[in-house]
Design a protein around this motif. Sequence first.
Motif, PDB file in Angstrom:
ATOM      1  N   LYS A 128     -15.547  17.524 -11.669  1.00  0.00           N
ATOM      2  CA  LYS A 128     -16.116  18.055 -13.020  1.00  0.00           C
ATOM      3  C   LYS A 128     -15.840  19.236 -13.253  1.00  0.00           C
ATOM      4  O   LYS A 128     -15.892  19.843 -14.240  1.00  0.00           O
ATOM      5  CB  LYS A 128     -17.440  18.118 -12.744  1.00  0.00           C
ATOM      6  N   ARG A 129     -14.870  19.961 -12.338  1.00  0.00           N
ATOM      7  CA  ARG A 129     -14.229  21.550 -12.554  1.00  0.00           C
ATOM      8  C   ARG A 129     -12.624  21.272 -12.747  1.00  0.00           C
ATOM      9  O   ARG A 129     -12.369  20.758 -11.856  1.00  0.00           O
ATOM     10  CB  ARG A 129     -14.759  22.180 -11.096  1.00  0.00           C
ATOM     11  N   PRO A 130     -12.303  22.105 -13.371  1.00  0.00           N
ATOM     12  CA  PRO A 130     -10.727  22.288 -13.725  1.00  0.00           C
ATOM     13  C   PRO A 130     -10.214  23.314 -12.668  1.00  0.00           C
ATOM     14  O   PRO A 130      -9.108  23.397 -12.829  1.00  0.00           O
ATOM     15  CB  PRO A 130     -10.480  22.546 -15.222  1.00  0.00           C
ATOM     16  N   CYS A 131     -10.987  23.791 -11.767  1.00  0.00           N
ATOM     17  CA  CYS A 131     -10.584  24.958 -10.931  1.00  0.00           C
ATOM     18  C   CYS A 131      -9.365  24.858 -10.278  1.00  0.00           C
ATOM     19  O   CYS A 131      -8.649  25.911 -10.188  1.00  0.00           O
ATOM     20  CB  CYS A 131     -11.895  25.197 -10.237  1.00  0.00           C
ATOM     21  N   GLU A 133      -6.841  22.776 -10.727  1.00  0.00           N
ATOM     22  CA  GLU A 133      -5.672  22.797 -11.762  1.00  0.00           C
ATOM     23  C   GLU A 133      -5.514  24.389 -12.143  1.00  0.00           C
ATOM     24  O   GLU A 133      -4.118  24.784 -12.242  1.00  0.00           O
ATOM     25  CB  GLU A 133      -6.037  21.903 -12.931  1.00  0.00           C
ATOM     26  N   LEU A 134      -6.639  25.171 -12.318  1.00  0.00           N
ATOM     27  CA  LEU A 134      -6.434  26.520 -12.981  1.00  0.00           C
ATOM     28  C   LEU A 134      -5.671  27.326 -11.895  1.00  0.00           C
ATOM     29  O   LEU A 134      -4.759  28.227 -12.161  1.00  0.00           O
ATOM     30  CB  LEU A 134      -7.839  27.060 -13.475  1.00  0.00           C
ATOM     31  N   VAL A 135      -6.102  27.020 -10.530  1.00  0.00           N
ATOM     32  CA  VAL A 135      -5.431  27.947  -9.501  1.00  0.00           C
ATOM     33  C   VAL A 135      -3.865  27.457  -9.371  1.00  0.00           C
ATOM     34  O   VAL A 135      -3.049  28.278  -9.177  1.00  0.00           O
ATOM     35  CB  VAL A 135      -6.015  27.408  -8.195  1.00  0.00           C
ATOM     36  N   ALA A 136      -3.380  26.204  -9.391  1.00  0.00           N
ATOM     37  CA  ALA A 136      -2.275  25.878  -9.542  1.00  0.00           C
ATOM     38  C   ALA A 136      -1.424  26.698 -10.754  1.00  0.00           C
ATOM     39  O   ALA A 136      -0.362  26.953 -10.548  1.00  0.00           O
ATOM     40  CB  ALA A 136      -2.090  24.375  -9.920  1.00  0.00           C
ATOM     41  N   MET A 137      -2.021  26.697 -12.042  1.00  0.00           N
ATOM     42  CA  MET A 137      -1.348  27.353 -13.043  1.00  0.00           C
ATOM     43  C   MET A 137      -1.211  28.689 -12.735  1.00  0.00           C
ATOM     44  O   MET A 137      -0.282  29.285 -13.167  1.00  0.00           O
ATOM     45  CB  MET A 137      -2.154  27.226 -14.382  1.00  0.00           C
ATOM     46  N   ALA A 138      -2.300  29.372 -12.356  1.00  0.00           N
ATOM     47  CA  ALA A 138      -2.277  30.797 -12.106  1.00  0.00           C
ATOM     48  C   ALA A 138      -1.221  31.071 -10.863  1.00  0.00           C
ATOM     49  O   ALA A 138      -0.147  31.999 -10.963  1.00  0.00           O
ATOM     50  CB  ALA A 138      -3.650  31.434 -11.598  1.00  0.00           C
ATOM     51  N   ALA A 139      -1.076  30.314  -9.925  1.00  0.00           N
ATOM     52  CA  ALA A 139      -0.072  30.525  -8.866  1.00  0.00           C
ATOM     53  C   ALA A 139       1.280  30.253  -9.412  1.00  0.00           C
ATOM     54  O   ALA A 139       2.488  31.241  -9.278  1.00  0.00           O
ATOM     55  CB  ALA A 139      -0.257  29.285  -7.849  1.00  0.00           C
ATOM     56  N   GLN A 140       1.643  29.276 -10.388  1.00  0.00           N
ATOM     57  CA  GLN A 140       2.942  29.001 -11.151  1.00  0.00           C
ATOM     58  C   GLN A 140       3.102  30.331 -11.718  1.00  0.00           C
ATOM     59  O   GLN A 140       4.366  30.707 -11.930  1.00  0.00           O
ATOM     60  CB  GLN A 140       2.665  27.890 -11.891  1.00  0.00           C
ATOM     61  N   ILE A 141       2.378  30.987 -12.684  1.00  0.00           N
ATOM     62  CA  ILE A 141       2.680  32.215 -13.394  1.00  0.00           C
ATOM     63  C   ILE A 141       2.868  33.251 -12.505  1.00  0.00           C
ATOM     64  O   ILE A 141       3.971  33.947 -12.747  1.00  0.00           O
ATOM     65  CB  ILE A 141       1.350  32.477 -14.281  1.00  0.00           C
ATOM     66  N   VAL A 142       2.243  33.405 -11.327  1.00  0.00           N
ATOM     67  CA  VAL A 142       2.479  34.433 -10.403  1.00  0.00           C
ATOM     68  C   VAL A 142       3.991  34.091  -9.965  1.00  0.00           C
ATOM     69  O   VAL A 142       4.968  35.475  -9.904  1.00  0.00           O
ATOM     70  CB  VAL A 142       1.872  34.480  -9.086  1.00  0.00           C
ATOM     71  N   GLU A 143       4.477  32.917  -9.751  1.00  0.00           N
ATOM     72  CA  GLU A 143       5.840  32.688  -9.222  1.00  0.00           C
ATOM     73  C   GLU A 143       6.773  33.150 -10.364  1.00  0.00           C
ATOM     74  O   GLU A 143       7.958  33.502  -9.860  1.00  0.00           O
ATOM     75  CB  GLU A 143       6.025  31.231  -8.555  1.00  0.00           C
ATOM     76  N   ASN A 144       6.366  32.509 -11.531  1.00  0.00           N
ATOM     77  CA  ASN A 144       7.528  32.832 -12.575  1.00  0.00           C
ATOM     78  C   ASN A 144       7.661  34.178 -13.129  1.00  0.00           C
ATOM     79  O   ASN A 144       8.661  34.601 -13.493  1.00  0.00           O
ATOM     80  CB  ASN A 144       7.040  31.905 -13.780  1.00  0.00           C
ATOM     81  N   THR A 145       6.483  35.050 -12.895  1.00  0.00           N
ATOM     82  CA  THR A 145       6.450  36.302 -13.434  1.00  0.00           C
ATOM     83  C   THR A 145       6.971  37.344 -12.259  1.00  0.00           C
ATOM     84  O   THR A 145       7.787  38.212 -12.395  1.00  0.00           O
ATOM     85  CB  THR A 145       5.195  36.721 -13.918  1.00  0.00           C
ATOM     86  N   LEU A 146       6.250  37.235 -10.955  1.00  0.00           N
ATOM     87  CA  LEU A 146       6.489  38.338 -10.042  1.00  0.00           C
ATOM     88  C   LEU A 146       7.720  37.861  -9.180  1.00  0.00           C
ATOM     89  O   LEU A 146       8.376  38.779  -8.600  1.00  0.00           O
ATOM     90  CB  LEU A 146       5.135  38.447  -9.074  1.00  0.00           C
TER      91      LEU A 146
END
Length: 152
Positions: A128-131, A133-146
């Motif tokens: 019931k929680r998208p969490c 998937e949200l963790v994965a998206m945030a981690a991907q943003i970290v990798e793409n940005t930092l």
Amino acid sequence: MKSRVNEAVRLFKEGYNCSQAVFAAYADLFDIDQETALKISCGFGGGFGRMREVCGTVSGMTLLAGMSNGNPDSKNQQAKKENYELVRRMAEEFKEQNGSIVCHELLGLSKPETSATPEERTPQYYQKRPCAELVAMAAQIVENTLFQDKMD
């Protein structure tokens, strides 16, 4: 560096909160041991102490942005501005992908959270929680940005 997106998701599925999962997956790159990383990021889970405000994954990204280019000089306004711009860029990308950076909006909750007690992590919780998937998206943003220049 190999991607750590799966490591962040693994940490979340082990029972760590969303902020801990994102921050701890990369903290060693800043010479922070895992136990310390988990302690630092603990209170940001559940939208800041389970108040369902800013998503813990965004808080985890923010902590990593601070480690990457945070400003230790109170008089250096340019460095502070650069860090704020980095945080805003990462948060905006997250918002573009998810429609919000606010936990209760991401979870579709209509009333405020009244309890600080975390929910038990059951198969139903994960369904019931998208969490994760949200963790994965945030981690991907970290990798793409930092870490874009450090990725294999």
